[in-house]
Design a protein around this motif. Structure first.
Motif, PDB file in Angstrom:
ATOM      1  N   TRP A  42       8.166  34.117   2.389  1.00 39.60           N
ATOM      2  CA  TRP A  42       7.420  33.538   1.269  1.00 39.60           C
ATOM      3  C   TRP A  42       8.114  32.267   0.778  1.00 39.60           C
ATOM      4  CZ3 TRP A  42       8.520  32.273  -3.777  1.00 39.60           C
ATOM      5  CH2 TRP A  42       7.436  32.012  -4.614  1.00 39.60           C
ATOM      6  N   THR A  43       9.452  32.316   0.669  1.00 39.59           N
ATOM      7  CA  THR A  43      10.213  31.151   0.227  1.00 39.59           C
ATOM      8  C   THR A  43      10.065  29.999   1.206  1.00 39.59           C
ATOM      9  OG1 THR A  43      11.836  32.619  -0.834  1.00 39.59           O
ATOM     10  CG2 THR A  43      12.492  30.341  -0.493  1.00 39.59           C
ATOM     11  N   LEU A  44      10.086  30.300   2.500  1.00 37.05           N
ATOM     12  CA  LEU A  44       9.911  29.269   3.523  1.00 37.05           C
ATOM     13  C   LEU A  44       8.556  28.579   3.376  1.00 37.05           C
ATOM     14  CD1 LEU A  44      11.342  31.078   6.677  1.00 37.05           C
ATOM     15  CD2 LEU A  44      12.269  29.007   5.615  1.00 37.05           C
ATOM     16  N   VAL A  45       7.526  29.363   3.117  1.00 35.78           N
ATOM     17  CA  VAL A  45       6.182  28.790   2.961  1.00 35.78           C
ATOM     18  C   VAL A  45       6.126  27.880   1.744  1.00 35.78           C
ATOM     19  CG1 VAL A  45       3.764  29.333   2.457  1.00 35.78           C
ATOM     20  CG2 VAL A  45       5.016  30.678   4.147  1.00 35.78           C
ATOM     21  N   GLN A  46       6.752  28.312   0.640  1.00 36.31           N
ATOM     22  CA  GLN A  46       6.742  27.494  -0.578  1.00 36.31           C
ATOM     23  C   GLN A  46       7.513  26.189  -0.373  1.00 36.31           C
ATOM     24  OE1 GLN A  46       4.710  28.515  -3.048  1.00 36.31           O
ATOM     25  NE2 GLN A  46       4.336  30.184  -1.603  1.00 36.31           N
ATOM     26  N   MET A  47       8.623  26.263   0.333  1.00 35.48           N
ATOM     27  CA  MET A  47       9.397  25.055   0.623  1.00 35.48           C
ATOM     28  C   MET A  47       8.577  24.097   1.491  1.00 35.48           C
ATOM     29  SD  MET A  47      13.209  26.641   1.332  1.00 35.48           S
ATOM     30  CE  MET A  47      14.030  25.031   1.457  1.00 35.48           C
ATOM     31  N   ALA A  48       7.899  24.646   2.494  1.00 38.13           N
ATOM     32  CA  ALA A  48       7.082  23.815   3.383  1.00 38.13           C
ATOM     33  C   ALA A  48       5.982  23.108   2.602  1.00 38.13           C
ATOM     34  CB  ALA A  48       6.482  24.676   4.489  1.00 38.13           C
ATOM     35  N   ARG A  49       5.393  23.794   1.655  1.00 34.41           N
ATOM     36  CA  ARG A  49       4.331  23.185   0.842  1.00 34.41           C
ATOM     37  C   ARG A  49       4.872  22.043   0.000  1.00 34.41           C
ATOM     38  NH1 ARG A  49       1.134  28.628  -1.321  1.00 34.41           N
ATOM     39  NH2 ARG A  49       0.072  29.102   0.659  1.00 34.41           N
ATOM     40  N   GLN A  50       6.038  22.252  -0.582  1.00 34.92           N
ATOM     41  CA  GLN A  50       6.659  21.191  -1.375  1.00 34.92           C
ATOM     42  C   GLN A  50       6.946  19.960  -0.520  1.00 34.92           C
ATOM     43  OE1 GLN A  50       7.714  20.823  -4.648  1.00 34.92           O
ATOM     44  NE2 GLN A  50       6.754  22.730  -5.322  1.00 34.92           N
ATOM     45  N   LYS A 101       1.669  23.303   8.089  1.00 32.28           N
ATOM     46  CA  LYS A 101       2.094  24.433   8.909  1.00 32.28           C
ATOM     47  C   LYS A 101       3.574  24.319   9.191  1.00 32.28           C
ATOM     48  CE  LYS A 101       1.052  26.840  13.247  1.00 32.28           C
ATOM     49  NZ  LYS A 101       0.220  26.828  14.480  1.00 32.28           N
ATOM     50  N   LEU A 102       4.295  25.418   9.065  1.00 34.20           N
ATOM     51  CA  LEU A 102       5.738  25.431   9.317  1.00 34.20           C
ATOM     52  C   LEU A 102       5.994  25.741  10.785  1.00 34.20           C
ATOM     53  CD1 LEU A 102       8.569  25.211   8.169  1.00 34.20           C
ATOM     54  CD2 LEU A 102       8.484  27.639   7.603  1.00 34.20           C
ATOM     55  N   ARG A 103       6.468  24.741  11.512  1.00 33.62           N
ATOM     56  CA  ARG A 103       6.733  24.924  12.932  1.00 33.62           C
ATOM     57  C   ARG A 103       8.116  25.530  13.155  1.00 33.62           C
ATOM     58  NH1 ARG A 103       5.739  19.105  15.403  1.00 33.62           N
ATOM     59  NH2 ARG A 103       7.177  18.657  13.691  1.00 33.62           N
ATOM     60  N   ALA A 104       8.291  26.113  14.326  1.00 33.48           N
ATOM     61  CA  ALA A 104       9.558  26.772  14.650  1.00 33.48           C
ATOM     62  C   ALA A 104      10.724  25.794  14.576  1.00 33.48           C
ATOM     63  CB  ALA A 104       9.475  27.395  16.041  1.00 33.48           C
ATOM     64  N   ALA A 105      10.502  24.545  14.989  1.00 38.22           N
ATOM     65  CA  ALA A 105      11.575  23.550  14.991  1.00 38.22           C
ATOM     66  C   ALA A 105      12.007  23.175  13.578  1.00 38.22           C
ATOM     67  CB  ALA A 105      11.120  22.303  15.744  1.00 38.22           C
ATOM     68  N   SER A 106      11.142  23.404  12.608  1.00 35.79           N
ATOM     69  CA  SER A 106      11.449  23.024  11.227  1.00 35.79           C
ATOM     70  C   SER A 106      12.133  24.135  10.438  1.00 35.79           C
ATOM     71  CB  SER A 106      10.151  22.622  10.501  1.00 35.79           C
ATOM     72  OG  SER A 106       9.495  21.572  11.162  1.00 35.79           O
ATOM     73  N   ARG A 107      12.124  25.331  10.980  1.00 35.19           N
ATOM     74  CA  ARG A 107      12.608  26.487  10.224  1.00 35.19           C
ATOM     75  C   ARG A 107      14.124  26.536  10.005  1.00 35.19           C
ATOM     76  NH1 ARG A 107       8.715  30.794   9.984  1.00 35.19           N
ATOM     77  NH2 ARG A 107      10.436  32.237   9.609  1.00 35.19           N
ATOM     78  N   PRO A 108      14.960  26.191  11.021  1.00 37.02           N
ATOM     79  CA  PRO A 108      16.405  26.422  10.863  1.00 37.02           C
ATOM     80  C   PRO A 108      17.035  25.788   9.629  1.00 37.02           C
ATOM     81  CG  PRO A 108      15.888  25.974  13.153  1.00 37.02           C
ATOM     82  CD  PRO A 108      14.636  25.728  12.388  1.00 37.02           C
TER      83      PRO A 108
END
Length: 248
Positions: A217-225, A230-237
């Motif tokens: 959930w936190t990852l999704v909120q950060m991506a929106r900001q 869409k949050l891609r695998a390369a952007s997650r680390p």
């Protein structure tokens, strides 16, 4: 409990940084409006393309810094966060000289442009800094020679921190590694994840963190900001590392 305490401490640090940013902006604006600031007219550019031109006047540089600082300053209920603002380099229109870019005599002009960009946008990624300088000189591409030249000058006047994505150049008033507020984009001036330093990503994680929600959930909120649809695998680390840093 440990997570809640860490989040609370981080939020307090962000509030202190906001107040410091507001005070710095007020001081910069006051300095520009002071009658002691020089008002000498800018000398006209030489018609000879091989001659390096005079650097921007201090009054213009201070005015630009103040305007960007004011745009980023915190304090109103309608804008509780700082905003990321790209540097306006229009004042350098009469001093840039692409033909002299690699000349030693042109280094003061580059140094002044770099200092203004770093003061306004810093911490700023090396690739972004080089791109700003390149565009200001009328080049659509930022080749390796341009990158090397900008890096050569920037390292003489700016503090740095190293990350896997590259080198970040820090403002003179901010120590590398210190707290950096999350700055949402202003006027759709979106930044890629790799263009945001780790310290600012941690502030973003702190801003959206909810201990009752999971990491996804936190990852999704950060991506929106960050303006990502869409949050891609390369952007997650890097986002995951920021979350771990505030919850460890």
């Amino acid at each position: 409990m440990k997570t809640l305490l860490a989040s609370s401490r981080a939020r307090r640090a962000l509030e202190e940084e906001r107040e410091a940013a507001k005070q710095a902006a007020d001081a910069a604006i006051a300095k520009v409006n002071s009658p002691t600031v020089s008002s000498d007219a800018q000398k006209p550019a030489s018609s000879d393309p091989t001659t390096s031109k005079l650097p921007l006047g201090e009054a213009h540089a201070e005015e630009q810094y103040a305007r960007n600082a004011a745009a980023k300053a915190v304090g109103s209920a309608s804008r509780p966060q700082m905003a990321f603002v790209e540097t306006d380099l229009s004042h350098f229109a009469t001093t840039t000289n692409a033909d002299a870019f690699f000349d030693l005599s042109y280094e003061p002009v580059l140094a002044e442009m770099i200092a203004l960009i770093v003061a306004t946008e810093g911490p700023v990624l090396d690739a972004v800094l080089a791109r700003r300088i390149s565009r200001a000189h009328g080049w659509q591409r930022t080749g390796s020679r341009i990158v090397e030249r900008v890096e050569e000058v920037a390292r003489k006047c700016c503090k740095t921190s190293e990350e896997e994505v590259g080198t970040f150049y820090w403002p003179e008033t901010t120590a590398p590694g210190s707290t950096v507020l999350w700055r949402p984009p202003a006027d759709e001036q979106q930044r890629a994840i790799d263009e945001v330093c780790a310290e600012e990503l941690r502030s973003l994680a702190t801003l959206v963190f909810d201990p009752t929600k999971g990491e996804e959930w936190t990852l999704v909120q950060m991506a929106r900001q960050l303006g990502l649809m869409k949050l891609r695998a390369a952007s997650r680390p890097r986002l995951e590392a920021a979350i771990r840093a505030i919850t460890a």
